[in-house]
Design a protein around this motif. Sequence first.
Motif, PDB file in Angstrom:
ATOM      1  N   VAL A  74       0.843  -1.263  -0.214  1.00 25.42           N
ATOM      2  CA  VAL A  74       0.005   0.075   0.197  1.00 25.42           C
ATOM      3  C   VAL A  74       0.811   1.250  -0.110  1.00 25.42           C
ATOM      4  O   VAL A  74       0.737   2.335  -0.754  1.00 25.42           O
ATOM      5  N   LEU A  75       1.882   1.166   1.010  1.00 32.82           N
ATOM      6  CA  LEU A  75       2.534   2.457   0.873  1.00 32.82           C
ATOM      7  C   LEU A  75       3.571   2.383  -0.429  1.00 32.82           C
ATOM      8  O   LEU A  75       3.777   3.773  -0.924  1.00 32.82           O
ATOM      9  N   GLU A  76       4.125   1.493  -0.929  1.00 36.82           N
ATOM     10  CA  GLU A  76       4.749   1.528  -1.968  1.00 36.82           C
ATOM     11  C   GLU A  76       4.099   1.806  -3.063  1.00 36.82           C
ATOM     12  O   GLU A  76       4.329   2.622  -4.145  1.00 36.82           O
ATOM     13  N   GLY A  77       2.968   1.399  -3.270  1.00 35.91           N
ATOM     14  CA  GLY A  77       1.933   1.721  -4.367  1.00 35.91           C
ATOM     15  C   GLY A  77       1.629   3.045  -4.169  1.00 35.91           C
ATOM     16  O   GLY A  77       1.511   3.774  -5.511  1.00 35.91           O
ATOM     17  N   GLU A  86       9.219   3.345  -5.965  1.00 35.48           N
ATOM     18  CA  GLU A  86       8.992   3.314  -4.670  1.00 35.48           C
ATOM     19  C   GLU A  86       9.776   4.016  -3.771  1.00 35.48           C
ATOM     20  O   GLU A  86      11.025   3.917  -3.880  1.00 35.48           O
ATOM     21  N   ALA A  87       9.146   4.996  -3.064  1.00 32.72           N
ATOM     22  CA  ALA A  87      10.063   6.061  -2.018  1.00 32.72           C
ATOM     23  C   ALA A  87       9.959   5.601  -0.665  1.00 32.72           C
ATOM     24  O   ALA A  87       9.231   4.761  -0.128  1.00 32.72           O
ATOM     25  N   GLU A  88      10.890   5.901   0.044  1.00 38.14           N
ATOM     26  CA  GLU A  88      11.283   5.614   1.469  1.00 38.14           C
ATOM     27  C   GLU A  88      10.233   6.473   2.314  1.00 38.14           C
ATOM     28  O   GLU A  88       9.734   7.601   1.894  1.00 38.14           O
ATOM     29  N   VAL A 102      -0.829  10.951   4.355  1.00 38.99           N
ATOM     30  CA  VAL A 102      -0.282   9.888   3.297  1.00 38.99           C
ATOM     31  C   VAL A 102       0.861  10.699   2.522  1.00 38.99           C
ATOM     32  O   VAL A 102       1.208   9.972   1.504  1.00 38.99           O
ATOM     33  N   ASP A 103       1.267  12.167   2.879  1.00 39.67           N
ATOM     34  CA  ASP A 103       2.128  12.501   2.082  1.00 39.67           C
ATOM     35  C   ASP A 103       3.571  12.765   2.853  1.00 39.67           C
ATOM     36  O   ASP A 103       4.313  13.636   2.407  1.00 39.67           O
ATOM     37  N   TRP A 137      -7.361   1.764  -0.690  1.00 33.79           N
ATOM     38  CA  TRP A 137      -6.234   0.802  -0.558  1.00 33.79           C
ATOM     39  C   TRP A 137      -6.480  -0.571  -1.294  1.00 33.79           C
ATOM     40  O   TRP A 137      -5.363  -1.028  -1.855  1.00 33.79           O
ATOM     41  N   ARG A 138      -7.625  -0.851  -1.171  1.00 35.88           N
ATOM     42  CA  ARG A 138      -7.956  -2.479  -1.472  1.00 35.88           C
ATOM     43  C   ARG A 138      -8.930  -2.668  -2.768  1.00 35.88           C
ATOM     44  O   ARG A 138      -9.037  -3.720  -3.180  1.00 35.88           O
ATOM     45  N   ILE A 139      -9.169  -1.424  -3.239  1.00 32.62           N
ATOM     46  CA  ILE A 139     -10.241  -1.452  -4.412  1.00 32.62           C
ATOM     47  C   ILE A 139      -9.823  -2.264  -5.689  1.00 32.62           C
ATOM     48  O   ILE A 139     -10.499  -3.063  -6.206  1.00 32.62           O
TER      49      ILE A 139
END
Length: 559
Positions: A74-77, A86-88, A102-103, A137-139
């Motif tokens: 989710v975080l990488e997405g 993909e960011a840290e 979320v930012d 997140w899951r849709i």
Amino acid sequence: MTSTISPIRTGAHRMRPPGGSWLDDLWAGWTATPGLRRRTELVVVGLITLIGVLVRFIRLGHPPRIVFDEVYYVLEGWTISNLGYEAEWPENGQELFEAGQVDAYGTAGKYVVHPPLGKYLIGWGMQLFGAEHAFAWRISVAIIGALAVPLLYLVGRKLFRSIGMAAIAAGFLALDGHAIVTSRISILDGPLMFFVLLGFLFILYDREQQTRQIAEWAADWRVRAHAKDPSIPLEAKPSRWSLTVRRPRTRAPGPDWGPILWFRPWLVAAAVTLALATSIKWSGLYFLAAFCLLTIGFDAAARKQAGITYWLSAAVLKQGWASFLLTIPAAILVYLATFIGWFRSSEGYYADWAQSDPSRPWGGLLEGVPLSFQNFWHYQSEILQFHSTLGADHPYASAPIEWPFLIRPTAFKYDYYGPNQEYVEAVTSISNPLMFWLGTIAVVFLVMMLFVKPRWQYAAILTGYAAGYLPWLITGRTAVYHFYAIAWLPFMFLAAAVAIETIAGSAKDDRRMRTPAVNIATGFLVLTVLVSILFYPVWTGLMIPEWYWSLTHWLPSWR
């Protein structure tokens, strides 16, 4: 009113018992005309799909926090859909994300060990519905999981030419807990399964097309050859079983090798789709390789049936290289295309690996290779090294030898509530045990049937199962989990449909035998539905009493 019962004689004049059962009578009424048959099929598919959608989407936002490996995907997405890589995140990134910040991610690239497509899919869902909501997140994963249900129906329909068998396989996928959980939690394995299954469907379409093309070519060859030599028959006679390498002692009355088929759009589509699967998880590569080999087998069988003398040699040596050119370059290009965001960035992990040290760029004949590709190659080699040596001690790790027996399913979440912890909320990716165990038995049954009464459908199903399971069995990795089995679960359910159809028999069978067999098969299907209802709370995180949770622990290792 005329009777359709035919008389037989066994010393005295007797009447043959009618065939079929109550279910066959009912089905005959529902499919009496082509229009009724189409309508019935649409109702069946629509009902199964509706059930699959409801069990995946109702309360999709629960649990309202990140569960299991969602902490990665989710975080990488979210970052890859915003930055292209993909960011840290800060050390408390999960808590910040769940709190709505979320930012809070940075710009430095994060080391990841799976290709980007699955995370893009998850991220695009959040772009559409807002990353602040667990539903968002899951849709994407839920939509893909729901679409897999009618997709498996199409696969079963193409394999078996039977509405009933296709409906059984799709119904199992709609109501199976493993498929439900991997559709309701944002991990990569559900989308991997979908693209594998879609690629398999395209392989079946390609088989149909290539068989027709070879048959038409052989028929045209016989017409031309017969005009020159009337001793050559116009009717095709299947070639003999042999290695087809040595020239036979007597000239066979058929074409030697057959054509090279270049017009294979379904094969190219399969390669593209399986490359997309590989772009989610590298295990998709096993399916790409296995299904490409399967098409060679289909090609050999079609040439043999068409009377081509060197049918096996032609499939491997003549058509094989052409099929390679149609599939592998396209698959490589698709895989590379999914990394376009990483290629375009300068912050992605290892995106400047070669530039950051003068000793790293390749020399010699490889000196002219673009640095961006050298960076990419290094990143892929590091990922390969990671997967090759990965080992970990996890309470829900499960050795692949255990998977067919459902020994240790993966618990994604379980929390106790109440003053005495008498209530439980659990999310466990355990299959419906009756469906799963039947699937395992059915796979063994198909292996035996290949030696007793071989059919191409059995070989196709077993190829999909083997491509998903056997590589894990031989790798020796310890950090593996039962939920990986979702990639080959549809092939188990296709095998299960064959087993149930074998138990039920044919509508032409004696009614005295057919009716009890149909009753047994119907009773089993009803029982599987009841078991799914029993397990549904532990698939979706419903709060239940601890005693109820214990009812779902049929084996001690399930706790």
